[in-house]
Motif scaffolding. Sequence first.
Motif, PDB file in Angstrom:
ATOM      1  N   ASP A 184      24.528  25.978  83.104  1.00 51.41           N
ATOM      2  CA  ASP A 184      24.537  24.628  83.685  1.00 51.41           C
ATOM      3  C   ASP A 184      24.244  23.581  82.607  1.00 51.41           C
ATOM      4  OD1 ASP A 184      25.048  25.703  86.167  1.00 51.41           O
ATOM      5  OD2 ASP A 184      22.949  25.669  86.816  1.00 51.41           O
ATOM      6  N   GLY A 185      23.315  23.912  81.705  1.00 46.83           N
ATOM      7  CA  GLY A 185      22.988  22.995  80.615  1.00 46.83           C
ATOM      8  C   GLY A 185      24.169  22.778  79.680  1.00 46.83           C
ATOM      9  N   ALA A 188      26.496  20.505  81.411  1.00 47.16           N
ATOM     10  CA  ALA A 188      25.939  19.145  81.434  1.00 47.16           C
ATOM     11  C   ALA A 188      26.125  18.462  80.081  1.00 47.16           C
ATOM     12  CB  ALA A 188      24.459  19.202  81.804  1.00 47.16           C
ATOM     13  N   SER A 189      26.137  19.250  79.010  1.00 49.24           N
ATOM     14  CA  SER A 189      26.260  18.665  77.669  1.00 49.24           C
ATOM     15  C   SER A 189      27.609  17.997  77.442  1.00 49.24           C
ATOM     16  CB  SER A 189      26.033  19.739  76.595  1.00 49.24           C
ATOM     17  OG  SER A 189      27.167  20.604  76.492  1.00 49.24           O
ATOM     18  N   GLY A 191      29.134  16.592  80.053  1.00 55.08           N
ATOM     19  CA  GLY A 191      29.183  15.545  81.063  1.00 55.08           C
ATOM     20  C   GLY A 191      30.390  15.605  81.961  1.00 55.08           C
TER      21      GLY A 191
END
Length: 199
Positions: A184-185, A188-189, A191
């Motif tokens: 998930d990170g 998210a990076s 966007g």
Amino acid sequence: MGRRQLWDRAEVLAAAMGLFRRRGYLGASLRDIEEATGLHPGSLYRTFQSKDGLFHAALEAYNEQVVQGRVRVHLLEPADPVAGIRSFFTSAFETGVDPDPGCLLTNTAVECFAVPQAAPGVRQGLETIESGFADALTRARALGRVSAELDVEMAAAQLLALYQGLLVLVRAGTPITKLHTVTDGALASIGPRKRDSDE
């Protein structure tokens, strides 16, 4: 007239890949190689010249069959490139009940301090993955799935680093919930923007 070869090269390389993934280059003895591949030392040296030669052939086959295959399926072909990036990450740890022996590239990269001759093959495989990320991100940007301002080259390099870190965590037996958090990170990076259907 020479003797007919009684073994299949593709099968030998597949067995060697499995052995080197489990034991690493340094940890695989000649006896391990003989047991895994069924090759007697004479056949090994006649065909591959050395353990090093067999390892290079196995790494080359791994890049062609496993790395390029995974990049094509998850990063180049999916209609939704962001979903493809996610599946590229999750497919590294959602492997079913059988423990995964780890990525040959990642395992070998850790050994490169002692096996520098393996570095070019490792770099080739990593560049294939990074190029796949860049392709997926370029398509995602064109589709409006990520910001139009996204620096594709930098984001692809960051995803490669996060993915390699994830593989080390997989090898260390990290709980799957934390691996999903890492995934998930990673997403998210870059966007990713939600599609209308996701909202």
